[in-house]
Design a protein around this motif. Structure first.
Motif, short mmCIF file in Angstrom:
data_model
loop_
_atom_site.label_atom_id
_atom_site.label_comp_id
_atom_site.label_asym_id
_atom_site.label_seq_id
_atom_site.Cartn_x
_atom_site.Cartn_y
_atom_site.Cartn_z
N CYS A 4 -86.87 -12.15 0.29
CA CYS A 4 -85.57 -12.06 1.29
C CYS A 4 -85.00 -10.74 1.22
N HIS A 5 -85.04 -10.07 0.01
CA HIS A 5 -84.46 -8.83 -0.07
C HIS A 5 -85.35 -7.79 0.45
N GLU A 25 -76.75 -7.28 2.52
CA GLU A 25 -76.87 -7.50 0.95
C GLU A 25 -75.91 -8.57 0.61
N THR A 26 -74.61 -8.39 1.25
CA THR A 26 -73.62 -9.23 0.86
C THR A 26 -73.81 -10.56 1.23
N ALA A 27 -74.17 -10.83 2.47
CA ALA A 27 -74.71 -12.05 3.12
C ALA A 27 -75.61 -12.73 2.50
N LEU A 28 -76.71 -12.06 1.99
CA LEU A 28 -78.03 -12.52 1.23
C LEU A 28 -77.61 -13.11 -0.01
N THR A 29 -76.66 -12.43 -0.71
CA THR A 29 -76.29 -12.89 -1.88
C THR A 29 -75.54 -14.11 -1.71
N ALA A 30 -74.84 -14.49 -0.79
CA ALA A 30 -73.96 -15.56 -0.48
C ALA A 30 -75.22 -16.83 0.00
N MET A 31 -76.06 -16.55 0.83
CA MET A 31 -77.22 -17.42 1.02
C MET A 31 -77.91 -17.91 0.11
N LEU A 32 -78.25 -17.01 -0.98
CA LEU A 32 -79.18 -17.39 -1.98
C LEU A 32 -78.66 -18.06 -3.20
N ARG A 33 -77.26 -18.29 -3.19
CA ARG A 33 -76.57 -19.37 -3.90
C ARG A 33 -77.03 -20.57 -3.85
N GLN A 34 -77.33 -21.02 -2.68
CA GLN A 34 -77.93 -22.32 -2.16
C GLN A 34 -79.20 -22.47 -1.70
N ALA A 35 -79.85 -21.50 -1.60
CA ALA A 35 -81.27 -21.36 -1.26
C ALA A 35 -82.31 -21.53 -2.23
N PRO A 36 -83.55 -21.73 -1.95
CA PRO A 36 -84.00 -22.42 -0.57
C PRO A 36 -83.48 -23.87 -0.42
#
Length: 357
Positions: A83-84, A210-221
């Motif tokens: 994702c990064h 990056e900020t949005a990705l960090t938040a998304m990855l807390r619960q992904a996949p």
């Protein structure tokens, strides 16, 4: 209330890799608040939240993002790094191509491709690899398809409606689940597993940072796999109308088919034909909405069964018990995971011989 639930088939398939690794699956089910006894009933279902909890537990237990279902493990953190890598792409098409190249670096990873389809106007995202010679390899390929479709929508900040989805495996017994799961027409027995959407979405800019990705990855996949409705089929529109009616003060009064048809600006006969073409009917959707609302409430475990029955439109709880057994193959109480030895319908455990309770 009443969000779509997930068939027990998918729970059993998700557990397949852990079982082959010799991992005790009962604690994993209990951590996801899924009563283990439900595994034996094909009609049983779980909520999206329970399924997401189970996937996270399986990631931890197997230390494998493929849950033990792939030919080789995928180390935890691989998806996050992919994702990064995609964040730096200018548009969705280049992001998907980068994702495919990223996973191609790892032996045993999914072989993915994206075709712009200029002639047909359809972008095709394919999962071409035979991920494992087990029955639940189909499940892993489906997971890859779901995750990358939903990740694509997240990257561009827009929901991407699917035109179609096709699967390399034959139609399973739960084939009716797929229209709601993917929100589009589906076909089985295809050359490979793939999904198609309008090609113009490939040019949509990547808008996440990056900020949005960090938040998304807390619960992904895991959360990307949890079932969602897209409102792109007639069945989903009907279901959404029925679910909205359940949110009215108890007792629920679900609209008749003719009323729903009027809201959708079609005749009752047209509504019936369109639902039939999607492999369902008004009554089946009505039952499904009530069933899913009941399972969600029972899983939360706070509402008395008699009150729940009245809230979803049953005049007496005995009628609700009969309907629930018809929908799921078991009783409402079986959906309440208990650790005190009590009967699943709420009765206390019997006292030891010779003692009074």
């Amino acid at each position: 209330m009443g969000r779509p639930t997930i068939a027990m088939h998918h729970v059993r398939a998700a557990l397949g890799g852990a079982r082959r690794l010799g991992i005790d699956t009962v604690p994993l089910l209990q951590s996801a608040r899924i009563p283990p006894l439900l595994l034996g009933d094909d009609r049983a279902r779980v909520t999206g939240e329970q399924f997401a909890l189970l996937i996270r537990a399986l990631h931890r237990a197997t230390d494998d993002e493929f849950l033990g279902l792939g030919p080789v493990p995928s180390r935890r953190g691989t998806f996050a790094m992919m994702c990064h890598a995609c964040l730096g792409c200018p548009d969705l098409g280049s992001a998907l191509e980068r994702a495919a190249r990223f996973y191609a670096l790892f032996p045993g990873g999914p072989v993915m491709s994206v075709d712009g389809g200029a002639a047909s106007g359809t972008a095709v995202f394919s999962v071409r690899s035979d991920l494992r010679p087990y029955d639940d390899a189909d499940f892993l390929a489906e997971c890859v398809l779901i995750i990358f479709h939903r990740l694509s929508s997240w990257l561009i900040g827009r929901r991407i409606p699917l035109r179609w989805a096709r699967f390399a495996h034959p139609a399973p017994g739960h084939a009716g689940e797929y229209v709601l799961l993917f929100g589009c027409p589906v076909r089985f027995g295809a050359e490979h597993t793939a999904a198609g959407w309008d090609a113009h979405w490939l040019a949509a800019p990547v808008v996440r940072d990056e900020t949005a990705l960090t938040a998304m990855l807390r619960q992904a996949p895991a959360d990307l796999l949890a079932r969602r409705e897209y409102g792109t089929t007639v069945a989903e529109q009907v279901r959404r109308t029925l679910a909205r009616a359940l949110r009215a003060p108890a007792p629920a009064r679900l609209p008749e088919a003719a009323d729903v048809a009027a809201r959708l600006a079609v005749s009752p006969a047209t509504l019936r034909r369109r639902l039939q073409a999607e492999g369902t009917s008004y009554q089946r959707l009505k039952d499904a909405v009530r069933r899913d609302a009941a399972i969600t409430a029972l899983t939360a475990g706070r509402e008395p069964i008699a009150e729940l029955a009245a809230r979803i439109g049953f005049s007496e709880d005995t009628a609700f018990h009969r309907a629930f057994r018809r929908w799921t193959g078991t009783t409402p109480g079986a959906y309440r995971l208990r650790g005190d030895g009590a009967d699943p319908d709420g009765r206390p455990p019997p006292a030891p011989h010779g003692q009074q309770s």
